[in-house]
Design a protein around this motif. Structure first.
Motif, PDB file in Angstrom:
ATOM      1  N   GLN A  51     -13.740   4.999  -3.584  1.00 26.14           N
ATOM      2  CA  GLN A  51     -13.259   4.613  -4.917  1.00 26.14           C
ATOM      3  C   GLN A  51     -11.741   4.476  -4.942  1.00 26.14           C
ATOM      4  OE1 GLN A  51     -15.665   7.900  -5.295  1.00 26.14           O
ATOM      5  NE2 GLN A  51     -16.347   7.412  -7.366  1.00 26.14           N
ATOM      6  N   LEU A  52     -11.084   4.964  -3.887  1.00 23.89           N
ATOM      7  CA  LEU A  52      -9.632   4.888  -3.761  1.00 23.89           C
ATOM      8  C   LEU A  52      -9.285   4.541  -2.324  1.00 23.89           C
ATOM      9  CD1 LEU A  52      -6.620   5.585  -4.668  1.00 23.89           C
ATOM     10  CD2 LEU A  52      -7.121   7.889  -3.781  1.00 23.89           C
ATOM     11  N   VAL A  53      -8.338   3.617  -2.137  1.00 20.56           N
ATOM     12  CA  VAL A  53      -7.837   3.287  -0.807  1.00 20.56           C
ATOM     13  C   VAL A  53      -6.315   3.385  -0.834  1.00 20.56           C
ATOM     14  CG1 VAL A  53      -7.691   1.566   1.032  1.00 20.56           C
ATOM     15  CG2 VAL A  53      -9.767   1.711  -0.378  1.00 20.56           C
ATOM     16  N   VAL A  54      -5.764   4.253   0.022  1.00 22.50           N
ATOM     17  CA  VAL A  54      -4.320   4.328   0.223  1.00 22.50           C
ATOM     18  C   VAL A  54      -4.041   3.498   1.465  1.00 22.50           C
ATOM     19  CG1 VAL A  54      -2.339   5.830   0.649  1.00 22.50           C
ATOM     20  CG2 VAL A  54      -4.227   6.626  -0.795  1.00 22.50           C
ATOM     21  N   LEU A  55      -3.310   2.394   1.300  1.00 15.47           N
ATOM     22  CA  LEU A  55      -3.264   1.350   2.329  1.00 15.47           C
ATOM     23  C   LEU A  55      -1.828   1.017   2.721  1.00 15.47           C
ATOM     24  CD1 LEU A  55      -4.698  -0.925   3.956  1.00 15.47           C
ATOM     25  CD2 LEU A  55      -4.603  -2.307   1.858  1.00 15.47           C
ATOM     26  N   ASP A  56      -1.520   1.211   4.001  1.00 14.26           N
ATOM     27  CA  ASP A  56      -0.199   0.850   4.511  1.00 14.26           C
ATOM     28  C   ASP A  56      -0.106  -0.669   4.661  1.00 14.26           C
ATOM     29  OD1 ASP A  56       2.379   1.301   5.513  1.00 14.26           O
ATOM     30  OD2 ASP A  56       1.669   1.247   7.578  1.00 14.26           O
ATOM     31  N   LEU A  57       1.060  -1.205   4.354  1.00 20.03           N
ATOM     32  CA  LEU A  57       1.256  -2.645   4.450  1.00 20.03           C
ATOM     33  C   LEU A  57       1.269  -3.133   5.895  1.00 20.03           C
ATOM     34  CD1 LEU A  57       1.925  -5.340   3.007  1.00 20.03           C
ATOM     35  CD2 LEU A  57       4.334  -4.710   3.195  1.00 20.03           C
ATOM     36  N   LYS A  58       1.922  -2.372   6.777  1.00 23.97           N
ATOM     37  CA  LYS A  58       2.088  -2.809   8.165  1.00 23.97           C
ATOM     38  C   LYS A  58       1.110  -2.056   9.054  1.00 23.97           C
ATOM     39  CE  LYS A  58       5.627  -3.600  11.702  1.00 23.97           C
ATOM     40  NZ  LYS A  58       7.044  -3.419  12.082  1.00 23.97           N
ATOM     41  N   LEU A  59       0.130  -2.784   9.571  1.00 27.27           N
ATOM     42  CA  LEU A  59      -0.886  -2.209  10.442  1.00 27.27           C
ATOM     43  C   LEU A  59      -0.888  -2.971  11.766  1.00 27.27           C
ATOM     44  CD1 LEU A  59      -3.738  -1.821   7.798  1.00 27.27           C
ATOM     45  CD2 LEU A  59      -2.362   0.028   8.789  1.00 27.27           C
ATOM     46  N   PRO A  60      -1.410  -2.373  12.839  1.00 27.32           N
ATOM     47  CA  PRO A  60      -1.291  -2.991  14.164  1.00 27.32           C
ATOM     48  C   PRO A  60      -2.148  -4.227  14.379  1.00 27.32           C
ATOM     49  CG  PRO A  60      -2.543  -0.945  14.272  1.00 27.32           C
ATOM     50  CD  PRO A  60      -1.960  -1.006  12.900  1.00 27.32           C
ATOM     51  N   ASP A  61      -3.205  -4.404  13.587  1.00 27.69           N
ATOM     52  CA  ASP A  61      -4.059  -5.583  13.810  1.00 27.69           C
ATOM     53  C   ASP A  61      -4.028  -6.511  12.597  1.00 27.69           C
ATOM     54  OD1 ASP A  61      -5.389  -3.720  12.268  1.00 27.69           O
ATOM     55  OD2 ASP A  61      -7.337  -4.021  13.216  1.00 27.69           O
ATOM     56  N   ILE A  62      -4.758  -6.164  11.556  1.00 33.59           N
ATOM     57  CA  ILE A  62      -4.755  -6.941  10.311  1.00 33.59           C
ATOM     58  C   ILE A  62      -3.775  -6.261   9.366  1.00 33.59           C
ATOM     59  CG2 ILE A  62      -6.186  -7.879   8.469  1.00 33.59           C
ATOM     60  CD1 ILE A  62      -8.644  -7.113  10.203  1.00 33.59           C
ATOM     61  N   ASP A  63      -2.856  -7.009   8.777  1.00 34.61           N
ATOM     62  CA  ASP A  63      -1.889  -6.347   7.906  1.00 34.61           C
ATOM     63  C   ASP A  63      -2.536  -5.938   6.587  1.00 34.61           C
ATOM     64  OD1 ASP A  63      -1.874  -8.492   6.069  1.00 34.61           O
ATOM     65  OD2 ASP A  63      -0.174  -9.451   7.028  1.00 34.61           O
ATOM     66  N   GLY A  64      -1.839  -5.048   5.875  1.00 35.64           N
ATOM     67  CA  GLY A  64      -2.387  -4.484   4.658  1.00 35.64           C
ATOM     68  C   GLY A  64      -2.694  -5.514   3.591  1.00 35.64           C
ATOM     69  N   ILE A  65      -1.930  -6.601   3.540  1.00 40.11           N
ATOM     70  CA  ILE A  65      -2.180  -7.645   2.557  1.00 40.11           C
ATOM     71  C   ILE A  65      -3.554  -8.273   2.789  1.00 40.11           C
ATOM     72  CG2 ILE A  65      -1.449  -9.938   1.785  1.00 40.11           C
ATOM     73  CD1 ILE A  65       1.442  -9.017   2.377  1.00 40.11           C
ATOM     74  N   GLU A  66      -3.850  -8.595   4.050  1.00 39.84           N
ATOM     75  CA  GLU A  66      -5.142  -9.199   4.366  1.00 39.84           C
ATOM     76  C   GLU A  66      -6.276  -8.190   4.181  1.00 39.84           C
ATOM     77  OE1 GLU A  66      -8.008 -11.939   5.294  1.00 39.84           O
ATOM     78  OE2 GLU A  66      -5.904 -12.206   4.710  1.00 39.84           O
ATOM     79  N   VAL A  67      -6.032  -6.928   4.538  1.00 38.82           N
ATOM     80  CA  VAL A  67      -7.058  -5.902   4.319  1.00 38.82           C
ATOM     81  C   VAL A  67      -7.376  -5.805   2.832  1.00 38.82           C
ATOM     82  CG1 VAL A  67      -7.574  -3.429   4.439  1.00 38.82           C
ATOM     83  CG2 VAL A  67      -6.474  -4.565   6.373  1.00 38.82           C
ATOM     84  N   CYS A  68      -6.338  -5.791   1.997  1.00 31.88           N
ATOM     85  CA  CYS A  68      -6.538  -5.710   0.551  1.00 31.88           C
ATOM     86  C   CYS A  68      -7.315  -6.918   0.045  1.00 31.88           C
ATOM     87  CB  CYS A  68      -5.195  -5.599  -0.161  1.00 31.88           C
ATOM     88  SG  CYS A  68      -5.320  -5.194  -1.915  1.00 31.88           S
ATOM     89  N   ARG A  69      -6.962  -8.086   0.531  1.00 35.14           N
ATOM     90  CA  ARG A  69      -7.672  -9.305   0.124  1.00 35.14           C
ATOM     91  C   ARG A  69      -9.150  -9.221   0.486  1.00 35.14           C
ATOM     92  NH1 ARG A  69      -4.515 -12.625   2.419  1.00 35.14           N
ATOM     93  NH2 ARG A  69      -3.307 -13.246   0.593  1.00 35.14           N
ATOM     94  N   ARG A  70      -9.454  -8.727   1.671  1.00 35.50           N
ATOM     95  CA  ARG A  70     -10.858  -8.628   2.094  1.00 35.50           C
ATOM     96  C   ARG A  70     -11.585  -7.526   1.327  1.00 35.50           C
ATOM     97  NH1 ARG A  70     -10.743  -9.483   8.725  1.00 35.50           N
ATOM     98  NH2 ARG A  70      -9.199 -11.176   8.730  1.00 35.50           N
ATOM     99  N   LEU A  71     -10.887  -6.425   1.048  1.00 36.66           N
ATOM    100  CA  LEU A  71     -11.502  -5.363   0.245  1.00 36.66           C
ATOM    101  C   LEU A  71     -11.975  -5.900  -1.092  1.00 36.66           C
ATOM    102  CD1 LEU A  71      -9.062  -2.346   0.803  1.00 36.66           C
ATOM    103  CD2 LEU A  71     -11.457  -2.441   1.508  1.00 36.66           C
TER     104      LEU A  71
END
Length: 231
Positions: A51-71
């Motif tokens: 119900q909550l995701v604490v998400l770093d923007l800079k990640l080693p594979d998919i960046d946080g922006i794309e992760v958020c978009r897919r979430l």
């Protein structure tokens, strides 16, 4: 939403920071999973539906922006984005894909926890009450109970924050809402940050509602704020 039993996912490739944040959340009653990269984060999110995701923007594979978009394609979890970069564009892009709040590193875990609790207090349906009737603005229809929006009969896929803003604006026809009023209604009275967060979400909301949204649905009142259209 109380913390007890809330499922949380902490995503950061900095192991020490990730563990500290996870420990603070666990001590506060959250059920916590950890991920060091975007791929693992998406797998865990699908498996456990946090119900909550604490998400770093800079990640080693998919960046946080794309992760958020897919979430946002399969969950309406609250997303708090972390960034080590001070450039405003990173924050704005992150918010435009559906993050509910952001925090710049370095930060106190206690401050993060306070911001999380503020986010969790936000209802997911704006100012709508159970049994609230559907609202029509031109060919836009918002159904608070079903949590659905359509334009000319076609469904519009909004993030939770975008829906909350639209529900709030439509709850009082023709009222002009200042940015501060929208922040208090949607983010909650305890939210602290840049009021321009409202403009970012409004811009993204308009883009989804169609090319004439700024004159037909969500209208800017210069020097004051926003109201439901037409302009």
């Amino acid at each position: 939403m109380a913390a007890g039993g809330v499922r949380a996912l902490v995503v950061d490739d900095e192991a020490d920071l990730r563990r500290v944040v996870a420990a603070y959340l666990a001590d506060d009653g959250f059920e916590v999973w950890e991920a060091a990269d975007g791929t693992t984060a998406l797998e865990l999110a699908r498996a456990h539906q946090p119900q909550l995701v604490v998400l770093d923007l800079k990640l080693p594979d998919i960046d946080g922006i794309e992760v958020c978009r897919r979430l946002r394609t399969f969950t309406d979890a609250y997303v708090v984005m972390l960034t080590a970069r001070a450039e405003e564009v990173d924050t704005l892009i992150g918010l435009s894909v559906g993050a509910d709040d952001y925090l710049t590193k370095p930060f106190s875990p206690r401050i993060l926890l306070a911001r999380i609790h503020t986010v969790l207090r936000r209802p997911r349906s704006g100012t709508g009450e159970p049994g609230d009737h559907a609202r029509d603005v031109g060919d836009l229809r918002l159904d608070p109970d079903a949590h659905q929006v359509s334009v000319a009969g076609e469904p519009v896929d909004l993030t939770p924050t975008e829906f909350d803003i639209l529900a709030t604006l439509s709850s009082r026809s023709r009222q002009v809402w200042s940015r501060r009023q929208l922040l208090e209604a949607v983010w909650g009275p305890g939210w602290v940050g840049d009021e321009r967060i409202v403009d970012v979400h409004v811009a993204h909301l308009r883009a989804k509602l169609g090319p004439d949204a700024a004159t037909r649905y969500v209208v800017t009142v210069r020097g004051v704020g926003f109201r439901m259209g037409p302009g």
